[in-house]
Design a protein around this motif. Sequence first.
Motif, PDB file in Angstrom:
ATOM      1  N   VAL A 146       0.768  -1.183   0.044  1.00  0.00           N
ATOM      2  CA  VAL A 146      -0.051   0.057  -0.083  1.00  0.00           C
ATOM      3  C   VAL A 146       0.887   1.326  -0.017  1.00  0.00           C
ATOM      4  N   LEU A 147       2.062   1.305   0.884  1.00  0.00           N
ATOM      5  CA  LEU A 147       2.843   2.434   0.501  1.00  0.00           C
ATOM      6  C   LEU A 147       3.477   2.669  -0.645  1.00  0.00           C
ATOM      7  N   ASP A 148       3.926   1.651  -1.356  1.00  0.00           N
ATOM      8  CA  ASP A 148       4.687   1.625  -2.599  1.00  0.00           C
ATOM      9  C   ASP A 148       3.535   2.212  -3.494  1.00  0.00           C
ATOM     10  N   GLN A 149       2.191   1.885  -3.634  1.00  0.00           N
ATOM     11  CA  GLN A 149       1.090   2.357  -4.228  1.00  0.00           C
ATOM     12  C   GLN A 149       0.922   3.862  -4.124  1.00  0.00           C
ATOM     13  N   ILE A 150       0.936   4.039  -2.767  1.00  0.00           N
ATOM     14  CA  ILE A 150       0.711   5.536  -2.719  1.00  0.00           C
ATOM     15  C   ILE A 150       1.856   6.279  -3.097  1.00  0.00           C
ATOM     16  N   ARG A 151       3.070   6.012  -2.994  1.00  0.00           N
ATOM     17  CA  ARG A 151       4.307   6.886  -3.743  1.00  0.00           C
ATOM     18  C   ARG A 151       4.236   6.792  -5.102  1.00  0.00           C
ATOM     19  N   GLU A 152       3.691   5.689  -5.906  1.00  0.00           N
ATOM     20  CA  GLU A 152       3.610   5.790  -7.378  1.00  0.00           C
ATOM     21  C   GLU A 152       2.229   6.482  -7.994  1.00  0.00           C
ATOM     22  N   CYS A 153       1.022   6.296  -7.114  1.00  0.00           N
ATOM     23  CA  CYS A 153      -0.003   6.648  -7.643  1.00  0.00           C
ATOM     24  C   CYS A 153      -0.883   7.768  -7.073  1.00  0.00           C
ATOM     25  N   GLY A 154      -0.181   7.976  -5.609  1.00  0.00           N
ATOM     26  CA  GLY A 154      -0.953   9.305  -4.828  1.00  0.00           C
ATOM     27  C   GLY A 154      -2.138   8.421  -3.851  1.00  0.00           C
ATOM     28  N   TYR A 155      -2.125   9.061  -2.959  1.00  0.00           N
ATOM     29  CA  TYR A 155      -3.115   8.342  -1.895  1.00  0.00           C
ATOM     30  C   TYR A 155      -4.594   8.092  -2.629  1.00  0.00           C
ATOM     31  N   ASP A 156      -5.121   9.153  -3.227  1.00  0.00           N
ATOM     32  CA  ASP A 156      -6.491   9.155  -3.901  1.00  0.00           C
ATOM     33  C   ASP A 156      -6.645   8.043  -4.702  1.00  0.00           C
ATOM     34  N   ALA A 157      -5.685   7.703  -5.542  1.00  0.00           N
ATOM     35  CA  ALA A 157      -5.769   6.579  -6.522  1.00  0.00           C
ATOM     36  C   ALA A 157      -5.624   5.132  -5.867  1.00  0.00           C
ATOM     37  N   VAL A 158      -4.929   4.927  -4.788  1.00  0.00           N
ATOM     38  CA  VAL A 158      -5.046   3.743  -4.118  1.00  0.00           C
ATOM     39  C   VAL A 158      -6.370   3.253  -3.448  1.00  0.00           C
ATOM     40  N   THR A 159      -6.779   1.843  -3.794  1.00  0.00           N
ATOM     41  CA  THR A 159      -7.858   1.303  -3.535  1.00  0.00           C
ATOM     42  C   THR A 159      -7.520   0.101  -2.683  1.00  0.00           C
ATOM     43  N   MET A 160      -8.461  -0.446  -2.138  1.00  0.00           N
ATOM     44  CA  MET A 160      -8.344  -1.829  -1.394  1.00  0.00           C
ATOM     45  C   MET A 160      -8.148  -2.906  -2.499  1.00  0.00           C
ATOM     46  N   ASP A 161      -9.142  -2.677  -3.558  1.00  0.00           N
ATOM     47  CA  ASP A 161      -9.177  -3.581  -4.613  1.00  0.00           C
ATOM     48  C   ASP A 161      -7.650  -3.733  -5.305  1.00  0.00           C
ATOM     49  N   GLY A 162      -7.102  -2.649  -5.460  1.00  0.00           N
ATOM     50  CA  GLY A 162      -5.837  -2.769  -6.135  1.00  0.00           C
ATOM     51  C   GLY A 162      -4.764  -3.309  -5.141  1.00  0.00           C
ATOM     52  N   VAL A 163      -4.818  -3.148  -3.792  1.00  0.00           N
ATOM     53  CA  VAL A 163      -3.721  -3.558  -2.913  1.00  0.00           C
ATOM     54  C   VAL A 163      -3.988  -5.319  -2.927  1.00  0.00           C
ATOM     55  N   ALA A 164      -5.348  -5.593  -2.817  1.00  0.00           N
ATOM     56  CA  ALA A 164      -5.767  -6.893  -2.921  1.00  0.00           C
ATOM     57  C   ALA A 164      -5.391  -7.801  -3.918  1.00  0.00           C
ATOM     58  N   ALA A 165      -5.315  -7.091  -5.283  1.00  0.00           N
ATOM     59  CA  ALA A 165      -5.018  -7.802  -6.461  1.00  0.00           C
ATOM     60  C   ALA A 165      -3.264  -7.866  -6.459  1.00  0.00           C
ATOM     61  N   SER A 166      -2.605  -6.742  -5.984  1.00  0.00           N
ATOM     62  CA  SER A 166      -1.104  -6.866  -6.215  1.00  0.00           C
ATOM     63  C   SER A 166      -0.597  -7.820  -5.133  1.00  0.00           C
ATOM     64  N   THR A 167      -1.333  -7.987  -4.042  1.00  0.00           N
ATOM     65  CA  THR A 167      -0.881  -8.943  -2.994  1.00  0.00           C
ATOM     66  C   THR A 167      -1.295 -10.352  -3.069  1.00  0.00           C
ATOM     67  N   ARG A 168      -2.310 -10.496  -4.002  1.00  0.00           N
ATOM     68  CA  ARG A 168      -2.848 -11.773  -4.177  1.00  0.00           C
ATOM     69  C   ARG A 168      -3.549 -12.440  -2.870  1.00  0.00           C
ATOM     70  N   CYS A 169      -4.553 -11.412  -2.507  1.00  0.00           N
ATOM     71  CA  CYS A 169      -5.322 -11.868  -1.531  1.00  0.00           C
ATOM     72  C   CYS A 169      -6.963 -11.257  -1.610  1.00  0.00           C
ATOM     73  N   SER A 170      -7.668 -11.739  -0.890  1.00  0.00           N
ATOM     74  CA  SER A 170      -9.139 -10.982  -1.181  1.00  0.00           C
ATOM     75  C   SER A 170      -9.222  -9.962  -0.560  1.00  0.00           C
ATOM     76  N   LYS A 171     -10.338  -8.896  -1.058  1.00  0.00           N
ATOM     77  CA  LYS A 171     -10.439  -7.613  -0.500  1.00  0.00           C
ATOM     78  C   LYS A 171     -10.873  -7.901   0.883  1.00  0.00           C
ATOM     79  N   SER A 172     -11.810  -8.828   1.171  1.00  0.00           N
ATOM     80  CA  SER A 172     -12.321  -9.273   2.293  1.00  0.00           C
ATOM     81  C   SER A 172     -11.332  -9.232   3.558  1.00  0.00           C
TER      82      SER A 172
END
Length: 203
Positions: A31-57
């Motif tokens: 999540v911190l890497d995605q914030i650096r790359e895309c900005g806080y507003d662009a980061v979503t739980m869906d995106g973090v879940a996909a990048s780490t291969r886990c469920s959003k739940s």
Amino acid sequence: MTSQAADRPEQVASRRSKLTREREQEFFDAVLDQIRECGYDAVTMDGVAASTRCSKSTLYRQWKTKPQFVAAALRSNRCPRFAGIDTGSLAEDLREAARAAGGTSDKDQGLLQALGHAVMQDRELQQALREALVDPEINALRDILRRGVERGEVPADHPALEYIPAQMYGVLRARPVIEGEYADSDYLVRFVEAAVLPVLGLT
């Protein structure tokens, strides 16, 4: 009634497997890497879940909201760069602090800039940022200055002592805005030599 139906919610929750520290840190780093790359507003739980291969739940079960998740990630990455600096000389301690700060200034300042407006809107996020990146640095610099006073290198009532932490922390934030470049180690050591040591009467 089956035993499963009779289970209370807290019993079901207790059987959920807990995340390992390594897996949790993987989420935090993502999540911190995605914030650096895309900005806080662009980061979503869906995106973090996909990048780490886990469920959003899984993420929502652990942290409920994105601000809580990011706050936890910030706190997990608390690592004071100035901790352990004690050369026996105030001037050299300040040079070492400059080198340490410059070594990671692009990463830390990039994160600060990416969080931007969100920090001002969410008090928990703001507090986590202070605990992770600001307070440890400021407190470590104050310890460096205190030891210099105790060794007799600078008078305890020197008027500049109060402002040195803000001065050193401020230049890290200011250079990207003013010059479009991060304050690297070379720049910060030159800053200490030209603007910090002279005002303290050190050479």
